[in-house]
Design a protein around this motif. Structure first.
Motif, PDB file in Angstrom:
ATOM      1  N   THR A 168     -29.324  -6.526  19.721  1.00 37.47           N
ATOM      2  CA  THR A 168     -28.975  -7.852  20.242  1.00 37.47           C
ATOM      3  C   THR A 168     -27.807  -8.472  19.476  1.00 37.47           C
ATOM      4  O   THR A 168     -27.235  -9.466  19.913  1.00 37.47           O
TER       5      THR A 168
ATOM      6  N   LEU B  15     -48.962  -3.614  38.591  1.00 39.29           N
ATOM      7  CA  LEU B  15     -49.544  -4.700  37.791  1.00 39.29           C
ATOM      8  C   LEU B  15     -50.265  -5.717  38.672  1.00 39.29           C
ATOM      9  O   LEU B  15     -51.337  -6.206  38.328  1.00 39.29           O
TER      10      LEU B  15
ATOM     11  N   ARG C 155     -45.068  -0.885  15.413  1.00 39.79           N
ATOM     12  CA  ARG C 155     -45.555   0.149  16.346  1.00 39.79           C
ATOM     13  C   ARG C 155     -46.950  -0.219  16.869  1.00 39.79           C
ATOM     14  O   ARG C 155     -47.242  -0.096  18.058  1.00 39.79           O
TER      15      ARG C 155
ATOM     16  N   GLU D 145     -33.901  -6.363  24.126  1.00 38.27           N
ATOM     17  CA  GLU D 145     -34.892  -6.782  23.127  1.00 38.27           C
ATOM     18  C   GLU D 145     -36.147  -5.908  23.173  1.00 38.27           C
ATOM     19  O   GLU D 145     -36.900  -5.844  22.212  1.00 38.27           O
TER      20      GLU D 145
ATOM     21  N   ALA E 202     -46.714  -3.087  19.404  1.00 37.42           N
ATOM     22  CA  ALA E 202     -46.223  -2.666  20.726  1.00 37.42           C
ATOM     23  C   ALA E 202     -47.334  -1.935  21.479  1.00 37.42           C
ATOM     24  O   ALA E 202     -47.527  -2.129  22.680  1.00 37.42           O
TER      25      ALA E 202
ATOM     26  N   HIS F 257     -40.066  -1.433  21.544  1.00 33.22           N
ATOM     27  CA  HIS F 257     -41.284  -2.246  21.586  1.00 33.22           C
ATOM     28  C   HIS F 257     -42.004  -2.183  22.935  1.00 33.22           C
ATOM     29  O   HIS F 257     -42.856  -3.010  23.222  1.00 33.22           O
ATOM     30  N   GLY F 258     -41.654  -1.216  23.765  1.00 28.24           N
ATOM     31  CA  GLY F 258     -42.243  -1.126  25.105  1.00 28.24           C
ATOM     32  C   GLY F 258     -43.700  -0.700  25.075  1.00 28.24           C
ATOM     33  O   GLY F 258     -44.183  -0.169  24.072  1.00 28.24           O
ATOM     34  N   PRO F 259     -44.412  -0.931  26.185  1.00 29.10           N
ATOM     35  CA  PRO F 259     -45.848  -0.636  26.237  1.00 29.10           C
ATOM     36  C   PRO F 259     -46.170   0.861  26.305  1.00 29.10           C
ATOM     37  O   PRO F 259     -47.273   1.268  25.959  1.00 29.10           O
ATOM     38  N   ILE F 260     -45.208   1.657  26.753  1.00 27.14           N
ATOM     39  CA  ILE F 260     -45.354   3.111  26.878  1.00 27.14           C
ATOM     40  C   ILE F 260     -43.974   3.665  26.564  1.00 27.14           C
ATOM     41  O   ILE F 260     -42.971   3.049  26.940  1.00 27.14           O
TER      42      ILE F 260
ATOM     43  N   ASP G  10     -40.277   2.193  27.588  1.00 29.54           N
ATOM     44  CA  ASP G  10     -39.342   1.776  26.551  1.00 29.54           C
ATOM     45  C   ASP G  10     -37.963   2.334  26.897  1.00 29.54           C
ATOM     46  O   ASP G  10     -36.948   1.620  26.887  1.00 29.54           O
TER      47      ASP G  10
ATOM     48  N   ARG H 169     -51.822 -12.039  34.733  1.00 30.82           N
ATOM     49  CA  ARG H 169     -50.549 -12.151  34.008  1.00 30.82           C
ATOM     50  C   ARG H 169     -49.371 -12.251  34.998  1.00 30.82           C
ATOM     51  O   ARG H 169     -48.416 -12.984  34.760  1.00 30.82           O
TER      52      ARG H 169
ATOM     53  N   ASP I 146     -43.984 -11.467  28.459  1.00 28.08           N
ATOM     54  CA  ASP I 146     -44.745 -10.215  28.395  1.00 28.08           C
ATOM     55  C   ASP I 146     -44.163  -9.231  29.422  1.00 28.08           C
ATOM     56  O   ASP I 146     -43.183  -9.539  30.108  1.00 28.08           O
ATOM     57  N   PHE I 147     -44.790  -8.063  29.539  1.00 31.51           N
ATOM     58  CA  PHE I 147     -44.228  -7.036  30.418  1.00 31.51           C
ATOM     59  C   PHE I 147     -44.255  -7.487  31.887  1.00 31.51           C
ATOM     60  O   PHE I 147     -43.360  -7.160  32.666  1.00 31.51           O
ATOM     61  N   ALA I 148     -45.248  -8.300  32.265  1.00 33.33           N
ATOM     62  CA  ALA I 148     -45.327  -8.788  33.652  1.00 33.33           C
ATOM     63  C   ALA I 148     -44.140  -9.706  33.939  1.00 33.33           C
ATOM     64  O   ALA I 148     -43.518  -9.632  35.010  1.00 33.33           O
TER      65      ALA I 148
ATOM     66  N   GLU J 293     -56.786  -8.543  34.618  1.00 31.50           N
ATOM     67  CA  GLU J 293     -55.873  -9.115  33.620  1.00 31.50           C
ATOM     68  C   GLU J 293     -54.410  -8.987  34.062  1.00 31.50           C
ATOM     69  O   GLU J 293     -53.632  -9.941  33.960  1.00 31.50           O
ATOM     70  N   SER J 294     -54.050  -7.801  34.563  1.00 31.62           N
ATOM     71  CA  SER J 294     -52.642  -7.617  34.935  1.00 31.62           C
ATOM     72  C   SER J 294     -52.288  -8.518  36.113  1.00 31.62           C
ATOM     73  O   SER J 294     -51.185  -9.062  36.187  1.00 31.62           O
TER      74      SER J 294
ATOM     75  N   ALA K  44     -53.666  -1.163  33.523  1.00 31.47           N
ATOM     76  CA  ALA K  44     -53.340  -1.548  34.903  1.00 31.47           C
ATOM     77  C   ALA K  44     -52.758  -0.354  35.665  1.00 31.47           C
ATOM     78  O   ALA K  44     -53.100  -0.124  36.830  1.00 31.47           O
TER      79      ALA K  44
ATOM     80  N   GLY L  83     -49.305  -3.401  24.726  1.00 32.42           N
ATOM     81  CA  GLY L  83     -49.094  -2.632  25.945  1.00 32.42           C
ATOM     82  C   GLY L  83     -50.380  -2.106  26.564  1.00 32.42           C
ATOM     83  O   GLY L  83     -50.351  -1.496  27.638  1.00 32.42           O
TER      84      GLY L  83
ATOM     85  N   TRP M 181     -52.923  -3.518  28.081  1.00 28.40           N
ATOM     86  CA  TRP M 181     -53.253  -4.000  29.437  1.00 28.40           C
ATOM     87  C   TRP M 181     -52.330  -3.377  30.485  1.00 28.40           C
ATOM     88  O   TRP M 181     -52.733  -3.175  31.630  1.00 28.40           O
ATOM     89  N   VAL M 182     -51.104  -3.050  30.087  1.00 22.70           N
ATOM     90  CA  VAL M 182     -50.155  -2.437  31.030  1.00 22.70           C
ATOM     91  C   VAL M 182     -50.636  -1.014  31.366  1.00 22.70           C
ATOM     92  O   VAL M 182     -50.670  -0.617  32.535  1.00 22.70           O
ATOM     93  N   ARG M 183     -51.008  -0.280  30.327  1.00 17.81           N
ATOM     94  CA  ARG M 183     -51.466   1.100  30.558  1.00 17.81           C
ATOM     95  C   ARG M 183     -52.753   1.103  31.378  1.00 17.81           C
ATOM     96  O   ARG M 183     -52.931   1.926  32.277  1.00 17.81           O
TER      97      ARG M 183
ATOM     98  N   TRP N 253     -43.534  -1.227  39.515  1.00 18.28           N
ATOM     99  CA  TRP N 253     -44.362  -1.828  38.466  1.00 18.28           C
ATOM    100  C   TRP N 253     -45.022  -3.118  38.928  1.00 18.28           C
ATOM    101  O   TRP N 253     -46.157  -3.411  38.556  1.00 18.28           O
TER     102      TRP N 253
END
Lengths: 257, 334
Positions: free
Chosen positions: B78, A153, B307, A32, B310, A36-39, A43, A163, A98-100, A159-160, B320, B314, B316-318, A149
């Motif tokens: 999926t 995180l 886009r 899924e 996403a 849509h990944g954060p980087i 992804d 989460r 979420d990613f966490a 924040e990370s 972190a 993301g 907060w991930v970057r 990761w």
């Protein structure tokens, strides 16, 4: 609409399906993330993990089909089984979050799978041994990726960290199921097929504890809640997951893909 | 599809030729001589500002197309009908992400960061191939994209392997190899449904082909006589073959493949021309092309929104990851 296949109630078959479904449902959830990944790099990495897990599930489902005595193939088992015959622990089917949440679940499941594959190399079933040998290499990488990761995180920003704590509190509720034995484990152990799931608990806690420590995350208290996915009683999320995953096979009877 | 960057310049205003010093004129002359001699230009070589800008526009648009292009097919991961198809689709969409990575890296050699390029995409300043603004409504769309969209992309991209800008040309060699696998898997998926499938599946395939045919022909860009920037692209060795030539090559190849597959294309004017040795095809509705390029396609808003979502989710991930890297550096230094 194609009707569902029937699964014989053989404990050794259940043992294989529990493992196969853990891989398949985790792969389905990870898929899924694709696009849509954060980087971009992540992804690609998450899709790669999904791909490995789908590959592992295919090998295991094919084996389970052979052992079922019914001649089922991987796709009949994946797409024509009812929810109650799906045997993954509930942890695998929870929405991706979420990613966490995804990272910490990956950490838990890849650590569990790694420990399982290590032991399955000594299985009395030669085909299972071969699958385990290949899958173990992949699981080691998955665990490393998730651990890296988790530390980033957990020990990143406020924040990370927050989460991660939130995700961990939910995920932890579903972990006891990964280590509870029942008649399926007893049969598998007796036949030398594989370890009782309880045997994985101690090394799992040690490895997870080490990563969480480095990530500056506290190990949550032992929960009293017990999930029951591996016995076929799933969360409400599972029905939606299967409806989406199985719809084409169900809607086009006799189709070739 | 990726030559579209030059074709849509008129939409974006184009560039005025800059004033040059004597030294620049000399550098320009040397650059022109190298292009004429068929030499490759490397990142550290001098290049005219317009060459740099045009390439940056084209490569970053190409990279954005790969990333946005993950969405329409990703839509079916999926729901893939078998585990084998799920694995193939995952691998394929993941490859597109990889193509995006090489292309962003190639574009970065021209002096713009990936974050700057992404910002241009997210704020609507940079474009991506308009084909990805069409929806994937059925499973057969996944096969049709592989066969026709990737097929058209290969026609377009193979000549770019000889692009005068070496980092782009190198990236394209690898990308083309993978695209050729993508096309085969799409065609194979349709072939199985057509030859071994049910009536309902064959209808699904034909319906998907009907929807993708015209947008695929548009991927090659406007007709040559309406593509004013193509000449400059040819002069610079960025563009090697004209839009209409590539389009014709695509139509000729697709006709043969369609016959094997047992599908037709939705164009009553398609007929073999003995005199030219090519298939004649009907009039393309260019107003649709410009409408989609201009933001009014069926999925423009959804694609860009996905886009941006996403990227924002993301953030907060970057942050972190950066914060953790800084902490680790400090620890090492101490």
């Amino acid at each position: 609409m194609i009707s569902s296949i029937k699964i014989p109630a053989a404990p050794e078959l259940s043992y294989l399906l529990r493992l196969a479904d853990t891989c398949l449902i985790s792969g389905q959830r990870l898929g899924e993330w694709c696009g849509h990944g954060p980087i971009l790099e992540e992804d690609i990495a998450l899709s790669n993990l999904a791909l490995d897990l789908i590959g592992q599930s295919r090998a295991l489902l094919t084996l389970a089909g052979e052992r079922s005595g019914q001649g089922y193939d991987e796709d009949q088992l994946a797409f024509l089984r009812d929810e109650v015959d799906y045997r993954n622990p509930t942890l695998a089917e929870l929405p991706r979050g979420d990613f966490a949440f995804t990272v910490l679940r990956n950490l838990m499941l890849s650590t569990w799978l790694k420990l399982m594959w290590e032991r399955l190399r000594d299985s009395s079933d030669a085909e299972l041994t071969a699958i385990a040998g290949k899958a173990l290499k992949e699981a080691r990488y998955h665990q490393q990726h998730a651990a890296d990761w988790a530390v980033r995180l957990g020990d990143g920003t406020e924040e990370s960290h927050r989460r991660c704590e939130t995700a961990l509190a939910t995920l932890w509720l579903y972990t006891p199921e990964l280590f509870e034995d029942d008649s399926v484990d007893a049969a598998a152990t007796a036949a030398g097929l594989g370890p009782a799931w309880s045997q994985l608990q101690e090394p799992w806690l040690a490895e997870i504890g080490e990563v969480l420590g480095e990530a500056k995350l506290a190990v949550p208290p032992a929960p009293t809640f017990r999930s029951t996915g591996k016995r076929g009683l799933h969360s409400e999320h599972m029905g939606y997951l299967l409806a989406e995953m199985q719809y084409l096979q169900r809607a086009y009877p006799g189709g070739a893909w | 599809m990726y030559t579209q960057a030059m074709d849509t310049l008129r939409e974006e205003g184009g560039d005025k030729p800059p004033l040059r010093t004597a030294e620049e004129a000399q550098l320009q002359q040397r650059f022109d001589n190298r292009i004429d001699a068929g030499e490759f230009i490397e990142a550290k070589d001098w290049m005219p500002e317009n060459y740099r800008k045009t390439l940056l526009r084209q490569i970053s648009q190409h990279a954005h197309s790969e990333i946005v292009g993950m969405l329409p097919e990703g839509n079916w991961i999926t729901r893939a009908p078998t585990l084998k198809r799920k694995a193939i689709l995952l691998a394929k969409v993941q490859d597109e992400g990889g193509h995006g990575l090489y292309l962003y890296a190639a574009a970065e050699t021209l002096g713009t960061s990936r974050d700057q390029m992404l910002d241009a995409l997210h704020t609507g300043k940079a474009k991506y191939s308009s084909i990805f603004n069409y929806p994937t409504l059925t499973w057969a769309d996944v096969g049709a994209i592989g066969w026709l969209v990737d097929g058209a992309a290969i026609m377009n991209q193979v000549p770019i392997c000889r692009c005068s800008y070496a980092p782009y040309a190198r990236a394209m060699v690898r990308i083309c190899r993978e695209e050729s696998f993508h096309q085969r898997q799409g065609y194979d998926s349709l072939l199985v449904m057509m030859k071994e499938g049910t009536e309902a599946q064959r209808a699904m395939v034909q319906e998907a082909v009907n929807r993708w045919w015209w947008p695929c022909l548009m991927m090659f860009g406007p007709p040559d006589d309406q593509s004013p920037n193509s000449a400059q692209g040819m002069r610079w060795g960025i563009k090697r073959v004209s839009n209409d030539t590539l389009r014709q090559k695509f139509v000729d190849a697709a006709m043969q493949q369609a016959e094997v597959l047992g599908v037709s294309f939705p164009d009553p004017d398609l007929r073999w021309n003995e005199a030219t040795g090519h298939w004649d095809y009907g009039k393309i509705d260019w107003s649709e092309f410009w409408r989609v390029v201009g933001g009014e396609g069926p999925c423009n808003r959804e694609r860009l929104a996905a886009r941006v979502k996403a990227w924002e989710e993301g953030k907060w991930v970057r942050e972190a990851a950066l914060a953790h890297a800084r902490k680790s550096d400090l620890k090492e230094a101490a």
